[in-house]
Structures are given as C-alpha cells and as structure tokens.
Design an enzyme around this catalytic site. Sequence first.
Site, PDB file in Angstrom:
ATOM      1  N   SER A   1     -10.144  10.361  -2.413  1.00 22.87           N
ATOM      2  CA  SER A   1      -9.683  10.169  -1.036  1.00 22.87           C
ATOM      3  C   SER A   1      -9.233   8.742  -0.791  1.00 22.87           C
ATOM      4  O   SER A   1      -8.980   8.351   0.326  1.00 22.87           O
ATOM      5  CB  SER A   1     -10.803  10.554  -0.067  1.00 22.87           C
ATOM      6  OG  SER A   1     -11.945   9.769  -0.358  1.00 22.87           O
ATOM      7  N   SER A   2      -9.130   7.954  -1.868  1.00 18.21           N
ATOM      8  CA  SER A   2      -8.764   6.553  -1.717  1.00 18.21           C
ATOM      9  C   SER A   2      -7.259   6.383  -1.524  1.00 18.21           C
ATOM     10  O   SER A   2      -6.465   7.176  -2.015  1.00 18.21           O
ATOM     11  CB  SER A   2      -9.206   5.801  -2.977  1.00 18.21           C
ATOM     12  OG  SER A   2      -8.463   4.634  -3.135  1.00 18.21           O
ATOM     13  N   CYS A   3      -6.862   5.341  -0.782  1.00 20.66           N
ATOM     14  CA  CYS A   3      -5.438   5.058  -0.588  1.00 20.66           C
ATOM     15  C   CYS A   3      -4.927   4.057  -1.620  1.00 20.66           C
ATOM     16  O   CYS A   3      -3.742   3.797  -1.701  1.00 20.66           O
ATOM     17  CB  CYS A   3      -5.195   4.487   0.798  1.00 20.66           C
ATOM     18  SG  CYS A   3      -5.343   5.723   2.083  1.00 20.66           S
ATOM     19  N   VAL A   4      -5.805   3.449  -2.339  1.00 19.57           N
ATOM     20  CA  VAL A   4      -5.362   2.472  -3.335  1.00 19.57           C
ATOM     21  C   VAL A   4      -5.939   2.829  -4.694  1.00 19.57           C
ATOM     22  O   VAL A   4      -5.814   2.140  -5.646  1.00 19.57           O
ATOM     23  CB  VAL A   4      -5.754   1.028  -2.964  1.00 19.57           C
ATOM     24  CG1 VAL A   4      -4.895   0.526  -1.817  1.00 19.57           C
ATOM     25  CG2 VAL A   4      -7.219   0.919  -2.609  1.00 19.57           C
TER      26      VAL A   4
ATOM     27  N   VAL B   1       0.845  -1.199   0.000  1.00 14.82           N
ATOM     28  CA  VAL B   1       0.000   0.000   0.000  1.00 14.82           C
ATOM     29  C   VAL B   1       0.884   1.254   0.000  1.00 14.82           C
ATOM     30  O   VAL B   1       0.638   2.205  -0.746  1.00 14.82           O
ATOM     31  CB  VAL B   1      -0.973   0.006   1.200  1.00 14.82           C
ATOM     32  CG1 VAL B   1      -1.686   1.338   1.312  1.00 14.82           C
ATOM     33  CG2 VAL B   1      -1.986  -1.123   1.062  1.00 14.82           C
TER      34      VAL B   1
END
Lengths: 167, 103
Positions: free
Chosen positions: B100-103, A29
């Site tokens: 706003s997503s982390c992926v 991630v």
Amino acid sequence: MSEKNDYPVKKVSIICAKGALEDVYAALVMGNGAVMEGIETNLFFTFFGLEAIMTKYQDHLHTGTVGNPAMRLPGGARLPTMLGGLPGMESMVSKMMRKGMDELDIPGVSEFLELIDAGGGKIYACKLAIDMFKVKKEDLNEYVSDIITIGEFYEKAGGEGSHIIFT
Amino acid sequence: MAQKTYAGVTVEVNEEGYFTDPSQWTPEIAKEIAAEEGVELTDKHFEMLEYLRNKFNSGDALSIRGINKSGIVDVKTFYGMFPGAPLKKSTKIAGIPKPSSCV
C-alpha cells in the site's frame, strides 16, 4: 473496476517548474509511482525546478515558510508569516521536513532520480531554462538524459493513453 | 473472495489475485503464479520472494527504496526481474498482500 481499465494511463509526462521541496516531491512521487506501475514516464524540469536536477542543490531543497497559510508547527499551531521570515526559520523547517520524509522511507531527491532512472523513467532538462540560468551540463545530475526544447518535450509526450501533468 | 488452484492446491485470493492467507504459499505455487505473470523464477527471484515474505511477516512496509537497500539486487535488476509493475507483481508471486506504499 472495468471502467477504470477501459482507458488505462500508458504514459505520463510530468513538468516540474518550481524548486520548493513540496513541488519537486510532487513531481518525483508521481513520476516514481508511474514507473512502479509500469507506466512510461518522462520528467521535465524547467525554471526553478532545475534545482531538483542540479547536483549542488538537489539534496538541500527548501520549503517556503513565508506566505504559506497551511504551514503548521508540530502540535498544529499555524506558523505566522512574520515568524516564518526569521533568519534560519526556513532552513530549520526544511531540515525537519526532509528528516520526516526520510523516516517514512521517502528517498532524497538524488536517490529518487536514481530509482526513476533504474525503472526506465526519463529525466529531461529544459533548454530555455538552462540557457536563462546559465546552467552547465556538468552541473546536472547524471541521470538527466538530455536537455530538450519544449517542442521535443511534446514529441516525447505523445501517444494513446498519454497524459501531461504540471505540478 | 475467490479461490484459485495452483500446483494442485486451492488457495484463497482476493479479486485482484493476491493471497488472503500468505501461509498457504509454497515455492511450487509461486512458480505457477509467476508463469501466469510471464515471469520465469530463478534462484535470485526466490531470494527476493523470501525477502518480501520476511518483510511482510515482520510487519514492515515495502518500498522500492527498501528493495534497493535489501542487498539482494539493485532496483534496476529488480525491474528487469519483474517487468511491468515490479512491486505489485513480486508481491503477488510471493503470496502476500499488494503493497500500500506510494514510494
């Protein structure tokens, strides 16, 4: 705001030395996130972290269910260590976690490596660990660009605004 | 809150330059934002912008994985189309909020 931009992160080199689901995902991630931000990214897999780049194992990683005080059952009750050791428990919990992540649109490990590679991130395997575990080059995911020594890793990790992260 | 003028139209943007009212967006405006970002828009770009806007309008979260599965371009091409920070850049040009997503 201005303070944040005075010394931007320009390069990250992330070391993944553990093969549990959560350790591997921490590295993936962060690595993928860096690629998405346009930060130059190196990922270095060593020791048990090698599982994450071995085609045979990478999409079946487990999370340990024994000795993890933060492991909770759906509903919030702690999973006692004694129960965590029951046959099949680790497998079941890991499967549930992978399913939960898929529902959040978090890619599987091999898919993550593909995305990181597509964005220009580099994926490396540690030579020492490869020799120790007798892993062959053909066992590795196609996006692993090289097997390197720790010295070569440091060479690649250098430069202004560079950071090394150990997950 | 700030205002910017693109293609003769004054639009509301936040401090990072993202539209606060996506309905103010037009393809002409997109071309000018893209020029600011150093991107020259092709038909493929517009197809992607439309995909992003549709996703936003239907309330779906944007992710890099979603782009890969969009059927418009693969991720590698996407990175090439919006060099640097592709998801941030493309959403800015598409006139929608920063993902706003982390992926």
